[in-house]
Design a protein around this motif. Structure first.
Motif, PDB file in Angstrom:
ATOM      1  N   GLY A  26       0.738  -1.583  -0.262  1.00 44.88           N
ATOM      2  CA  GLY A  26      -0.235   0.030   0.424  1.00 44.88           C
ATOM      3  C   GLY A  26       1.087   1.452   0.264  1.00 44.88           C
ATOM      4  O   GLY A  26       0.568   2.437   0.804  1.00 44.88           O
ATOM      5  N   VAL A  27       1.888   1.501  -0.363  1.00 42.37           N
ATOM      6  CA  VAL A  27       2.996   1.897  -0.397  1.00 42.37           C
ATOM      7  C   VAL A  27       3.483   2.424  -1.955  1.00 42.37           C
ATOM      8  O   VAL A  27       4.440   2.022  -1.967  1.00 42.37           O
ATOM      9  CB  VAL A  27       4.498   2.137   0.419  1.00 42.37           C
ATOM     10  CG1 VAL A  27       4.730   3.282   0.902  1.00 42.37           C
ATOM     11  CG2 VAL A  27       3.881   1.815   1.715  1.00 42.37           C
ATOM     12  N   ARG A  28       2.719   3.459  -2.858  1.00 46.26           N
ATOM     13  CA  ARG A  28       4.141   3.926  -3.404  1.00 46.26           C
ATOM     14  C   ARG A  28       3.118   5.120  -4.054  1.00 46.26           C
ATOM     15  O   ARG A  28       2.134   5.853  -4.084  1.00 46.26           O
ATOM     16  CB  ARG A  28       2.477   3.304  -4.627  1.00 46.26           C
ATOM     17  CG  ARG A  28       3.139   2.869  -6.357  1.00 46.26           C
ATOM     18  CD  ARG A  28       4.557   1.870  -6.097  1.00 46.26           C
ATOM     19  NE  ARG A  28       4.704   1.720  -7.410  1.00 46.26           N
ATOM     20  CZ  ARG A  28       6.072   1.793  -7.827  1.00 46.26           C
ATOM     21  NH1 ARG A  28       6.686   0.886  -7.466  1.00 46.26           N
ATOM     22  NH2 ARG A  28       5.666   0.970  -9.680  1.00 46.26           N
ATOM     23  N   LYS A  29       4.306   6.096  -5.088  1.00 48.19           N
ATOM     24  CA  LYS A  29       3.767   7.090  -5.394  1.00 48.19           C
ATOM     25  C   LYS A  29       3.346   7.256  -6.657  1.00 48.19           C
ATOM     26  O   LYS A  29       2.792   6.323  -7.383  1.00 48.19           O
ATOM     27  CB  LYS A  29       5.388   8.087  -6.114  1.00 48.19           C
ATOM     28  CG  LYS A  29       6.712   7.841  -5.095  1.00 48.19           C
ATOM     29  CD  LYS A  29       7.716   8.983  -5.318  1.00 48.19           C
ATOM     30  CE  LYS A  29       8.549   8.850  -4.553  1.00 48.19           C
ATOM     31  NZ  LYS A  29      10.187   9.323  -5.713  1.00 48.19           N
ATOM     32  N   GLY A  30       2.425   8.527  -7.077  1.00 42.24           N
ATOM     33  CA  GLY A  30       1.483   8.105  -8.058  1.00 42.24           C
ATOM     34  C   GLY A  30       2.354   8.925  -8.922  1.00 42.24           C
ATOM     35  O   GLY A  30       1.566   8.021  -9.832  1.00 42.24           O
ATOM     36  N   SER A  31       3.571   8.485  -9.552  1.00 39.72           N
ATOM     37  CA  SER A  31       4.116   8.953 -10.699  1.00 39.72           C
ATOM     38  C   SER A  31       4.236   7.331 -10.999  1.00 39.72           C
ATOM     39  O   SER A  31       4.401   7.294 -12.215  1.00 39.72           O
ATOM     40  CB  SER A  31       5.276   9.911 -10.453  1.00 39.72           C
ATOM     41  OG  SER A  31       5.831   9.622  -9.424  1.00 39.72           O
ATOM     42  N   GLU A  32       4.768   6.892  -9.987  1.00 42.40           N
ATOM     43  CA  GLU A  32       5.154   5.627 -10.406  1.00 42.40           C
ATOM     44  C   GLU A  32       4.102   4.602 -10.877  1.00 42.40           C
ATOM     45  O   GLU A  32       4.002   3.646 -10.981  1.00 42.40           O
ATOM     46  CB  GLU A  32       6.200   4.833  -8.839  1.00 42.40           C
ATOM     47  CG  GLU A  32       7.703   5.460  -8.299  1.00 42.40           C
ATOM     48  CD  GLU A  32       8.335   5.041  -9.389  1.00 42.40           C
ATOM     49  OE1 GLU A  32       8.169   3.892 -10.010  1.00 42.40           O
ATOM     50  OE2 GLU A  32       8.756   6.054 -10.008  1.00 42.40           O
ATOM     51  N   TYR A  33       2.883   5.032 -10.074  1.00 42.34           N
ATOM     52  CA  TYR A  33       1.721   4.141 -10.358  1.00 42.34           C
ATOM     53  C   TYR A  33       1.314   4.090 -11.731  1.00 42.34           C
ATOM     54  O   TYR A  33       1.182   3.222 -12.239  1.00 42.34           O
ATOM     55  CB  TYR A  33       0.812   4.233  -9.015  1.00 42.34           C
ATOM     56  CG  TYR A  33      -0.820   3.747  -9.544  1.00 42.34           C
ATOM     57  CD1 TYR A  33      -0.905   2.749  -9.542  1.00 42.34           C
ATOM     58  CD2 TYR A  33      -2.068   4.228  -9.855  1.00 42.34           C
ATOM     59  CE1 TYR A  33      -2.712   1.758 -10.211  1.00 42.34           C
ATOM     60  CE2 TYR A  33      -3.217   4.189 -10.061  1.00 42.34           C
ATOM     61  CZ  TYR A  33      -3.072   2.965 -10.471  1.00 42.34           C
ATOM     62  OH  TYR A  33      -4.410   1.816 -10.977  1.00 42.34           O
ATOM     63  N   GLU A  34       1.366   5.461 -12.284  1.00 39.96           N
ATOM     64  CA  GLU A  34       0.730   5.671 -13.328  1.00 39.96           C
ATOM     65  C   GLU A  34       1.891   5.094 -14.153  1.00 39.96           C
ATOM     66  O   GLU A  34       1.640   4.503 -15.703  1.00 39.96           O
ATOM     67  CB  GLU A  34       0.666   6.936 -13.316  1.00 39.96           C
ATOM     68  CG  GLU A  34      -0.147   8.129 -12.549  1.00 39.96           C
ATOM     69  CD  GLU A  34      -0.269   9.450 -12.993  1.00 39.96           C
ATOM     70  OE1 GLU A  34       0.444  10.233 -13.870  1.00 39.96           O
ATOM     71  OE2 GLU A  34      -0.942   9.830 -12.913  1.00 39.96           O
ATOM     72  N   ARG A  35       3.701   5.386 -13.803  1.00 38.36           N
ATOM     73  CA  ARG A  35       4.575   4.556 -15.160  1.00 38.36           C
ATOM     74  C   ARG A  35       3.680   2.679 -14.966  1.00 38.36           C
ATOM     75  O   ARG A  35       4.138   2.861 -16.065  1.00 38.36           O
ATOM     76  CB  ARG A  35       5.414   4.513 -14.536  1.00 38.36           C
ATOM     77  CG  ARG A  35       6.648   3.792 -15.543  1.00 38.36           C
ATOM     78  CD  ARG A  35       8.325   4.133 -15.092  1.00 38.36           C
ATOM     79  NE  ARG A  35       7.954   3.668 -13.754  1.00 38.36           N
ATOM     80  CZ  ARG A  35       9.099   3.165 -12.886  1.00 38.36           C
ATOM     81  NH1 ARG A  35      10.164   3.474 -13.949  1.00 38.36           N
ATOM     82  NH2 ARG A  35       9.366   2.544 -11.940  1.00 38.36           N
ATOM     83  N   ASP A  36       4.202   2.725 -14.008  1.00 39.92           N
ATOM     84  CA  ASP A  36       3.501   0.710 -14.029  1.00 39.92           C
ATOM     85  C   ASP A  36       2.284   0.940 -14.870  1.00 39.92           C
ATOM     86  O   ASP A  36       1.743  -0.381 -15.786  1.00 39.92           O
ATOM     87  CB  ASP A  36       3.252   0.345 -12.995  1.00 39.92           C
ATOM     88  CG  ASP A  36       4.597   0.808 -11.766  1.00 39.92           C
ATOM     89  OD1 ASP A  36       5.596   0.044 -12.759  1.00 39.92           O
ATOM     90  OD2 ASP A  36       4.155   0.498 -10.070  1.00 39.92           O
TER      91      ASP A  36
END
Length: 68
Positions: A26-36
């Motif tokens: 449950g720990v993730r940056k928004g930009s990293e989530y969008e990239r994934d």
């Protein structure tokens, strides 16, 4: 902006595993989530997620048997 790697490269599986692990925590940056979200295939994420949950459940069962 990064270019997604070609299909079939082995590090795509590792990237899927890392994305699912971060999602389970449950720990993730928004930009990293969008990239994934842009790079990974939904089927890959679902498959890795199911395996991760299965391993988690087996680990919890083993822990309970070891403690009791």
């Amino acid at each position: 902006m990064t270019v997604p790697p070609p299909a079939g490269q082995p590090h795509r599986l590792w990237h899927s595993i890392k994305a699912v692990a971060w999602a389970l925590l449950g720990v993730r940056k928004g930009s990293e989530y969008e990239r994934d979200f842009a790079q990974l295939q939904p089927l890959q994420v679902i498959a890795v997620g199911l395996v991760a949950v299965f391993v988690l459940v087996l680990g919890l069962i083993a822990l309970v048997r070891w403690v009791s």
